[in-house]
Design a protein around this motif. Structure first.
Motif, PDB file in Angstrom:
ATOM      1  N   SER B  13       0.873  -1.172   0.039  1.00 52.63           N
ATOM      2  CA  SER B  13      -0.042   0.054   0.044  1.00 52.63           C
ATOM      3  C   SER B  13       0.914   1.219   0.080  1.00 52.63           C
ATOM      4  O   SER B  13       0.549   2.356  -0.578  1.00 52.63           O
ATOM      5  CB  SER B  13      -0.938   0.073   1.180  1.00 52.63           C
ATOM      6  OG  SER B  13      -0.218  -0.021   2.116  1.00 52.63           O
ATOM      7  N   VAL B  14       1.885   1.115   0.670  1.00 47.21           N
ATOM      8  CA  VAL B  14       2.828   2.385   0.607  1.00 47.21           C
ATOM      9  C   VAL B  14       3.227   2.765  -0.554  1.00 47.21           C
ATOM     10  O   VAL B  14       3.250   3.707  -1.156  1.00 47.21           O
ATOM     11  CB  VAL B  14       3.918   2.000   1.728  1.00 47.21           C
ATOM     12  CG1 VAL B  14       5.068   3.302   1.725  1.00 47.21           C
ATOM     13  CG2 VAL B  14       3.546   2.071   3.051  1.00 47.21           C
ATOM     14  N   ASN B  17       0.996   4.178  -2.937  1.00 43.24           N
ATOM     15  CA  ASN B  17       0.590   5.484  -2.543  1.00 43.24           C
ATOM     16  C   ASN B  17       1.623   6.679  -3.168  1.00 43.24           C
ATOM     17  O   ASN B  17       1.240   7.817  -3.313  1.00 43.24           O
ATOM     18  CB  ASN B  17       0.693   5.721  -1.271  1.00 43.24           C
ATOM     19  CG  ASN B  17      -0.673   5.277  -0.312  1.00 43.24           C
ATOM     20  OD1 ASN B  17      -1.444   4.774  -1.091  1.00 43.24           O
ATOM     21  ND2 ASN B  17      -0.526   5.059   0.744  1.00 43.24           N
ATOM     22  N   ARG B  18       2.768   6.077  -3.543  1.00 42.61           N
ATOM     23  CA  ARG B  18       3.801   7.133  -4.302  1.00 42.61           C
ATOM     24  C   ARG B  18       3.385   7.757  -5.312  1.00 42.61           C
ATOM     25  O   ARG B  18       3.204   7.054  -6.424  1.00 42.61           O
ATOM     26  CB  ARG B  18       5.130   6.516  -4.253  1.00 42.61           C
ATOM     27  CG  ARG B  18       5.567   5.876  -2.987  1.00 42.61           C
ATOM     28  CD  ARG B  18       7.061   5.792  -2.865  1.00 42.61           C
ATOM     29  NE  ARG B  18       7.384   5.163  -1.538  1.00 42.61           N
ATOM     30  CZ  ARG B  18       7.451   5.977  -0.388  1.00 42.61           C
ATOM     31  NH1 ARG B  18       7.369   7.293  -0.214  1.00 42.61           N
ATOM     32  NH2 ARG B  18       7.853   5.506   1.024  1.00 42.61           N
ATOM     33  N   ASN B 155       3.714  -5.520   2.698  1.00 46.43           N
ATOM     34  CA  ASN B 155       3.277  -4.550   3.689  1.00 46.43           C
ATOM     35  C   ASN B 155       3.902  -5.360   4.931  1.00 46.43           C
ATOM     36  O   ASN B 155       3.760  -6.655   5.109  1.00 46.43           O
ATOM     37  CB  ASN B 155       1.933  -4.901   3.748  1.00 46.43           C
ATOM     38  CG  ASN B 155       1.103  -4.288   2.447  1.00 46.43           C
ATOM     39  OD1 ASN B 155       1.359  -2.846   2.359  1.00 46.43           O
ATOM     40  ND2 ASN B 155       0.326  -4.882   1.606  1.00 46.43           N
TER      41      ASN B 155
END
Lengths: 578, 578
Positions: B13-14, B17-18, B155
């Motif tokens: 998820s990180v 998001n970028r 994750n």
């Protein structure tokens, strides 16, 4: 002095899980005389194709330390050589390719690490108020350092999976270096802007640090436990925080248990003359100059008048060990070096070392050895044979180099600010001539186009543009005028690229206020051109204030200018690195 | 050929998001002739203290490509200079300090990136079966590359906070490079060992890849969606996977939607002679040699017989774009370079670029420019003025250098394996003399002390020690004998340090089996010493098999030897880097 406080409750679960390396328990085996190492997965140094690394390097005196001297920069350079193998047994002085190009220590290449550790502890921050003082670790520049800080102190948060109560928060100046925000935000971290004034972050008052923490709405997640801040030559505003303000900020962070991450790429670029020149134009200030004292007069001297004159770091008031400071060679050597260091209490540096072992491992040995050799020269026992110009800068030379850079940037700042100061007003002189040519009425219409604070440090100037005074303001919002102005500057006879304020808006709220701000850097152009291009920029201002319409300046949605204004959400366009 | 498959459902998820960088939309503004850049936060290159970077560098022919030649290594070197400023306009050929030491592109320094991209696409992997072929990004070495892979594809998971169903898993060889495991495990990732044989990872059979995935127990978390593997000269076992086995592994990964992370630090170190020499001693093998074919004969040639002879990468069968390959200069130039590259489908490299922008930004310009200059030499239009020995290695020279290294390591492998092969048995000759001196009975007691597979690639040999044949086995477990043996080797007349198998046990299960294994590296010692020190090591074996007790070898719990055996949980002791 008390030991630093245990702050491990701030560590992320991932960072807490990292195992300490047992390597030290084995040093004694490595040290058995003549032991054959079948265990190491290390190539033999004879397979490294580099037989030497060499460089021509400036002398520390290349740039003057005072503007009063007319002397040109010294082009002379010294010769630096990293040999294949040094005979010196002292690993903290041994700089050679056999060690530098082999696997190394995560803390950094021993000679460079020892030099920088001494610089940091004895000279940069001689008065850190906890027992034992701080430790350092070399980084691949401050972006790498900050990325490790975020990895160490934050658990990522995913709204599709986690409770809002688990969301972590990071405080920062409402306008700041966007790359730091872009590091944190994708992890789901609540980025919380704090109000600023001409110095930088505000401790008290509406929107200031205490206000934000005291009135924290827990429905947004956990109370922020990190503060990201640039206290000298703030990016983008150019503000520099007084030591009194820092004490207020520190006390609030203590009260609310907040870790302070102090990012200081512009540390040595502090400009005593900005205060004096600003007051010369604008009259006396209500605040005293930052630079009228010897900051270490009450404690241990840094050993250098230059360093003693700089506003001290948060580390100098860090009784608890809650300050993590990032330094970089990007502005003092070169951005492409990708080299810097982090300073904090030992317990924090130890965890960052664990993170480093499984990510960057260490900065490149090419840059570590070449920088170490410039700073340190050959080891003592090889001094005799070395030529005088190859003795390295030593600590004195390094500090002299920093002061020379400070003076160079200060000159640029003065040149740019002087011209801007004298061109703030749009002056329309209309001559109403009568039949009698001897009688002319001069009508002078003085409109202020912009304002700024003289930067006490750094590389930037933060321009507030007064779009409300523009003749077209009755027809267009100031947001529209701002976009048009940016494009206008790229189309004037001398095209200029300025940094739109929105690029630095840390939060949607600050981004909304941002359209009237532009960041000007006085670093990237040739020194001899600063005055000339600044004049051209002010011509761009004047021609914009003379426009009767915005024809050709609005490419509509989806255009480049739209994209420029969306830059608050992007990274790495202008001013990469910090 | 079809385009690679969209595998973005694997992204964390990180990483999802970028934000993409909008920088490309602005290139046209940067390109406006004479535009003044007030926007960039870049120091002027005149402030970089380095006026040149230079080096003495080996010629590509330094090492022979065949053992039949008696010629000594060529000590001759060439001179390489990175000037302050090159006049070449072509950014892919311009190698100078003005560009290399400035902020740069996350993909890598343009000249180096273009050279390595061409090497990767045209020569290393000329037959990647998806449309458009792979992209690359430079890394700060493969540990950095792998850290970014883990950041991209996983994750993190915290048992105190998350459900077991959210836990992600990573497959790997049951014995593997522990630094990779240490990168993943603290994130809460389920590290799952897969059974191995002499080649490496097993596709089928008990404990093989298919078995693990098919019978996955979901109570342990999600089915693993990543495979970390070293297919050439596996660390620690030295195994090299056949192309047939790779196809089986790939098909299983396709079926279960697993991303393959192929870590290949030893790629060019493939040893055709190992098969031949092994069969000479041990008789015909049931499997054919890996090295009797031109692997690119059916497709596009690499352009080099040497590269055509190497077992192809997983990329060569990667129809879907699910392979991420890590390459490093650690073994081909030097570990301290901290330089490598990642190869994968464009959609994956794009996300890694975003991660790079907010972490390492780019490898150091010091190493990027110095390596680029060695590989590429001066640009075409400066060839005339350049001395012949400064023309750079070019692609031909680079491949020649790799082949020379291969031959050097192959010689080391042969020397070590030959001696070990001939010393596997403890031979006790007791002479029972009778009164009649003409009659002697020679009693020969032949006990096998260890065995190994001749490594078809890499830097390591994986020794299986037969503690069950030791005379003291009736009194001590083989675990106890193993610990005692490790200490014994550090105390013999010629002390030796060997890598305990437990250091490479990826899971508690494999660590349990590990005590009988030791990793031997034939890389770190002087080439001329390999035979001699290996003889000494076999003497250590013999003297251990002669021991009547373990006196002085067991320091008890908490001792160094205990710690050595716990090394499975530590990093960076032996064979840092990969």
């Amino acid at each position: 002095m008390a030991a630093p406080v245990d702050l491990s409750h701030h560590f992320s679960s991932v960072s807490r899980n990292r195992n300490a390396s047992a390597v030290k328990e084995f040093y004694k085996y490595f040290a058995i005389p003549g032991i054959v190492n079948f265990a190491a997965g290390q190539p033999h140094p004879s397979y490294f194709p580099y037989d030497t690394l060499e460089a021509n390097v400036a002398l520390p005196q290349r740039f003057n330390v005072s503007n009063t001297s007319d002397a040109a920069p010294t082009p002379a350079s010294a010769r630096v050589t990293v040999p294949k193998e040094s005979r010196t047994a002292d690993l903290q002085r041994r700089i050679d390719l056999t060690t530098a190009l082999q696997y190394g220590l995560a803390e950094g290449y021993p000679p460079l690490h020892s030099f920088i550790r001494q610089f940091t502890r004895d000279h940069l921050h001689p008065n850190v108020p906890y027992a034992g003082g701080p430790e350092i670790i070399m980084t691949c520049g401050s972006t790498d350092g900050f990325s490790k800080v975020i990895e160490l102190f934050t658990n990522s948060w995913n709204p599709d999976r986690d409770w809002i109560q688990q969301r972590e928060g990071m405080l920062c100046e409402e306008f700041t270096y966007m790359n730091a925000i872009q590091t944190a935000r994708p992890r789901g971290i609540n980025v919380v802007g704090v109000a600023m004034d001409g110095q930088g972050i505000r401790a008290t008052g509406k929107g200031g640090l205490e206000d934000v923490l005291k009135n924290w709405d827990f429905r947004r997640g956990r109370q922020p436990h990190l503060l990201y801040t640039i206290a000298v030559g703030q990016n983008p505003t150019g503000g520099t925080l007084s030591v009194e303000r820092k004490k207020e900020v520190y006390a609030i962070c203590q009260k609310y248990d907040v870790i302070i991450v102090e990012d200081e790429p512009y540390w040595n670029l502090q400009f005593p003359s900005a205060y004096e020149m600003s007051t010369r134009y604008r009259g006396p200030s209500s605040e005293p100059s930052l630079y009228t004292q010897n900051y270490n007069a009450q404690g241990k001297s840094s050993g250098y008048a230059f360093l003693d004159s700089l506003v001290p770091s948060y580390l100098s008031m860090d009784t608890e060990g809650r300050v993590v400071r990032l330094d970089t060679f990007s502005k003092t050597i070169a951005p492409g070096s990708r080299l810097g260091w982090m300073t904090a209490q030992p317990g924090i540096i130890e965890r960052v070392t664990r993170i480093t072992e499984v990510s960057t491992q260490q900065p490149s040995g090419f840059v570590q050895s070449l920088v170490a050799k410039v700073l340190m020269g050959p080891p003592q026992d090889e001094h005799v044979s070395a030529k005088k110009d190859a003795l390295g800068w030593q600590m004195d030379g390094w500090v002299r180099w920093l002061e020379g850079l400070r003076n160079s940037y200060e000159g640029r700042m003065q040149a740019m600010c002087t011209i801007l100061e004298e061109s703030k007003y749009f002056v329309k002189e209309s001559t109403a001539a009568s039949d009698d040519s001897a009688h002319e009425w001069e009508v002078v219409d003085r409109t202020q186009m912009f304002d700024f604070v003289w930067p006490m440090g750094g590389m930037f100037l933060w321009l507030e543009v007064y779009f409300d005074t523009h003749p077209l303001r009755s027809r267009y919002s100031s947001e529209v005028l701002s976009k048009a102005f940016w494009v206008h500057l790229t189309k004037v006879p001398q095209p200029c690229l300025v940094g739109p304020g929105k690029m630095f808006g840390a939060t949607p709220h600050s981004a909304e206020q941002a359209h009237k701000y532009f960041r000007l850097a006085f670093a990237p152009m040739d020194a001899s051109e600063v005055s000339d291009v600044t004049h051209r920029l002010t011509e761009g201002f004047r021609s914009f204030w003379q426009r009767k319409n915005l024809d050709g300046l609005d490419d509509g949605p989806g255009s480049d200018v739209e994209a420029a204004m969306r830059l608050g959400s992007t990274v790495n366009l202008f001013g990469m690195g910090c």
